[in-house]
Design a protein around this motif. Structure first.
Motif, short mmCIF file in Angstrom:
data_model
loop_
_atom_site.label_atom_id
_atom_site.label_comp_id
_atom_site.label_asym_id
_atom_site.label_seq_id
_atom_site.Cartn_x
_atom_site.Cartn_y
_atom_site.Cartn_z
N MET A 33 0.83 -1.21 0.00
CA MET A 33 0.00 0.00 0.00
C MET A 33 0.87 1.26 0.00
O MET A 33 0.58 2.23 -0.70
CB MET A 33 -0.85 -0.04 1.27
N LYS B 293 2.15 1.87 -3.44
CA LYS B 293 1.08 2.33 -4.33
C LYS B 293 0.74 3.80 -4.07
O LYS B 293 0.50 4.56 -4.99
CB LYS B 293 -0.16 1.47 -4.13
N TRP B 294 0.71 4.17 -2.80
CA TRP B 294 0.41 5.56 -2.47
C TRP B 294 1.49 6.50 -3.00
O TRP B 294 1.19 7.56 -3.54
CB TRP B 294 0.29 5.71 -0.96
N ALA C 247 1.31 7.14 -6.60
CA ALA C 247 0.05 7.71 -7.09
C ALA C 247 0.37 8.82 -8.10
O ALA C 247 1.34 9.57 -7.92
CB ALA C 247 -0.75 8.27 -5.93
N PRO C 248 -0.44 8.94 -9.14
CA PRO C 248 -0.06 9.82 -10.26
C PRO C 248 0.11 11.30 -9.90
O PRO C 248 0.92 11.99 -10.50
CB PRO C 248 -1.21 9.64 -11.25
N PHE C 249 -0.64 11.80 -8.93
CA PHE C 249 -0.55 13.25 -8.65
C PHE C 249 0.26 13.56 -7.40
O PHE C 249 0.33 14.71 -6.98
CB PHE C 249 -1.96 13.84 -8.53
N PHE C 250 0.84 12.53 -6.80
CA PHE C 250 1.61 12.79 -5.58
C PHE C 250 2.97 13.38 -5.95
O PHE C 250 3.70 12.82 -6.76
CB PHE C 250 1.79 11.50 -4.77
N ASP C 251 3.28 14.53 -5.37
CA ASP C 251 4.52 15.22 -5.71
C ASP C 251 5.29 15.51 -4.42
O ASP C 251 4.93 16.41 -3.65
CB ASP C 251 4.16 16.53 -6.45
N GLN D 92 8.20 16.79 -4.01
CA GLN D 92 8.84 18.11 -4.03
C GLN D 92 7.87 19.19 -3.54
O GLN D 92 8.25 20.11 -2.81
CB GLN D 92 9.33 18.42 -5.45
N LEU D 93 6.62 19.03 -3.93
CA LEU D 93 5.59 19.99 -3.53
C LEU D 93 5.38 19.96 -2.02
O LEU D 93 5.26 21.01 -1.38
CB LEU D 93 4.29 19.61 -4.26
N VAL D 94 5.40 18.76 -1.46
CA VAL D 94 5.25 18.60 0.00
C VAL D 94 6.37 19.35 0.71
O VAL D 94 6.15 20.12 1.64
CB VAL D 94 5.27 17.10 0.40
N VAL D 95 7.58 19.13 0.20
CA VAL D 95 8.76 19.73 0.82
C VAL D 95 8.74 21.26 0.65
O VAL D 95 9.13 22.00 1.56
CB VAL D 95 10.03 19.09 0.20
N LEU E 235 -1.61 2.71 6.91
CA LEU E 235 -1.08 1.55 6.18
C LEU E 235 -1.62 0.24 6.74
O LEU E 235 -1.67 -0.77 6.04
CB LEU E 235 0.44 1.53 6.24
N LYS E 236 -1.98 0.26 8.02
CA LYS E 236 -2.64 -0.90 8.61
C LYS E 236 -4.00 -0.38 9.09
O LYS E 236 -4.16 0.01 10.25
CB LYS E 236 -1.80 -1.42 9.79
N PRO E 237 -4.97 -0.34 8.17
CA PRO E 237 -6.20 0.43 8.43
C PRO E 237 -6.90 0.07 9.74
O PRO E 237 -7.44 0.93 10.41
CB PRO E 237 -7.08 0.13 7.23
#
Lengths: 394, 87
Positions: free
Chosen positions: A194, A197-198, A201-205, A207-210, A228-230
């Motif tokens: 998981m 996969k996260w 994810a296609p829109f996860f950036d 650099q933007l977070v940082v 991750l362990k729901p």
């Protein structure tokens, strides 16, 4: 039709009554209530959990990182020294959680001089320090530990991302490494977990977070790890309820919760490297990860020439077996060893099986690949007389 | 060898058997088992499916872009190290 005898009916009824818990529910509930009160009392009073019991001295620092030397056990014949390299986002004391659950104590009791890196909470000195920068820091601290122990090489135990750094270093410069022990270490990031996969994810950036938060703080990473362990939190509450009447468990629970909630921020550039180069491009396993300030050639697992012990956990939801185990076959040394233990990412290190399987295997591997001659001189006196009973603060 | 040991252990079953859990305890254990087993894997599969991950990552992306834009307009804003590198 034959009727059952009276004594059989009585026995059957007695068993039903016992099974229904008529006699044990109330005493158990009272014992659990008492445990709950004790736990609440300790929490409300901010009573510190008895974590990191082994005394340690800080002998070197680089930025926020501190190199610690654990006090040796007097009277035990000395063996090879070992450096513990934990994950950058967790505290070192998971390997020295409490008095009877401590990898550090096992190593010390066996005569090993134990050194550990506490990466600390990243500050201004860690801005822009990426994967390569931290590998360089590991190399410097390893060198410093070797100098302190009076040896040319020492064993290195890498836990989680600390092991990823150590493996990368071993592939390009193993001058100070006798052997490498990878304890639940992610090496192949193209797995199907998981977390992978996260991150992919296609829109996860990253650099933007940082750009927005700088060093990525625990309040951002901690919930992500919990998801991750729901059902992990819900099952944890029920497990706690089951064991509220066991004082030993409560102490262990407090220590573990202290560690879990004592995360540090992920350094900004390291976070970007981890996401972009390791998880998204899988550069490390793909042999495309370069660290020009250490070596010109990219990191190849085939270049790790020292003996490697890989320990993976079957139910690890952070570093699945698919991430930790396949690269092991690429390490060329004939004395390599692979152990897949039952349990999760943390359970493998501090659970009951750590005592039964992890520690004996660890000590056996170190003995098999011991340095040619034991260090003749005892460990030096502390450089800085700053005794740290705990390694939490940085 | 294995058969022998299993036979001998079967012979002592009556003596060695642990006392059975009471029904409330068994129920609690089953609840934990269900949470950690099937419920967890179903939720995990759902949370890692494209239906969740794609919109979630898009929302996070938009949110972060918004936050960055607001940050840049704030007086006294200093670019982070990585932003400086980009510029």
């Amino acid at each position: 039709m034959k009727l059952p005898a009276m004594h059989e009916v009585q026995a059957q009824m007695g068993e039903w009554v016992l099974r229904s818990g008529a006699f044990s529910v109330v005493p158990k509930a009272l014992a659990r209530a008492s445990g709950a009160v004790a736990l609440a009392d300790a929490t409300l009073r901010n009573q510190p959990a008895p974590i990191a019991p082994t005394p340690a001295w800080c002998i070197a620092t680089i930025g926020a990182a501190r190199l610690l030397r654990y006090e040796s056990v007097p009277g035990v014949p000395p063996r090879d020294p070992i450096l513990l390299c934990p994950s950058l986002i967790n505290r070192l004391y998971i390997l020295d959680l409490k008095a009877d659950i401590s990898t550090v104590q096992q190593l010390r009791n066996d005569g090993h001089a134990v050194y550990g890196i506490d990466w600390g909470n990243p500050g201004p000195a860690e801005h822009g320090v990426g994967f390569e920068g931290f590998t360089l820091r590991l190399r410097s601290l390893l060198q410093r530990a070797c100098e302190d122990a009076g040896v040319g090489k020492m064993h290195v135990l890498g836990h989680c991302l600390g092991g990823t750094l150590a493996t990368a270093l071993a592939a390009v410069d193993d001058a100070h490494m006798q052997s490498l022990i990878n304890l639940t270490v992610p090496l192949h990031f193209g797995d199907d977990s998981m977390l992978s996969k996260w991150i992919r994810a296609p829109f996860f950036d990253a650099q933007l977070v940082v750009d927005v938060v700088g060093h990525v703080p625990p309040w951002l990473t901690q919930p992500a790890f919990q998801v991750l362990k729901p059902m992990g939190q819900a099952s944890k509450v029920l497990r706690l309820l089951q064991s509220l009447d066991k004082p030993q468990f409560l102490e262990f629970f407090r220590c573990l919760e202290t560690w879990i909630n004592d995360n540090v921020s992920i350094p900004d550039a390291f976070f970007v490297d981890l996401n972009e180069r390791l998880y998204r491009k899988n550069d490390l396993a793909g042999g495309r990860l370069t660290m020009p300030s250490i070596a010109a050639a990219p990191v190849h697992f085939e270049n790790v020439r020292i003996p490697v012990m890989t320990i993976a956990a079957q139910e690890d939801h952070i570093v699945p077996v698919a991430s930790a185990v396949p690269p092991h076959a690429r390490f060329p040394h004939a004395g390599n060893r692979l152990e897949v233990l039952p349990g999760g990412h943390i359970g493998a290190v501090v659970g009951g099986l750590a005592r039964k399987r992890l520690w004996p295997a660890l000590l056996e591997f170190m003995q098999q690949h011991a340095l040619p001659a034991a260090p003749s001189q005892p460990a030096k006196k502390p450089v800085r007389k700053r005794k740290t009973s705990t390694v939490r603060s940085s | 060898m294995n058969n022998e040991s299993s036979k001998s252990s079967a012979g002592h079953t009556q003596k060695q058997r642990k006392p059975q859990d009471t029904l409330p305890e068994e129920l609690l254990e089953k609840m934990v088992g269900a949470l950690e087993g099937p419920l967890n894997s179903v939720t995990e599969r759902l949370l890692s499916s494209r239906v969740v991950v794609w919109p979630l990552s898009a929302a996070v992306n938009v949110g972060l872009r918004g936050a960055r834009a607001v940050q840049r307009r704030m007086p006294g804003h200093k670019a982070t190290h990585t932003q400086e590198h980009k510029q």
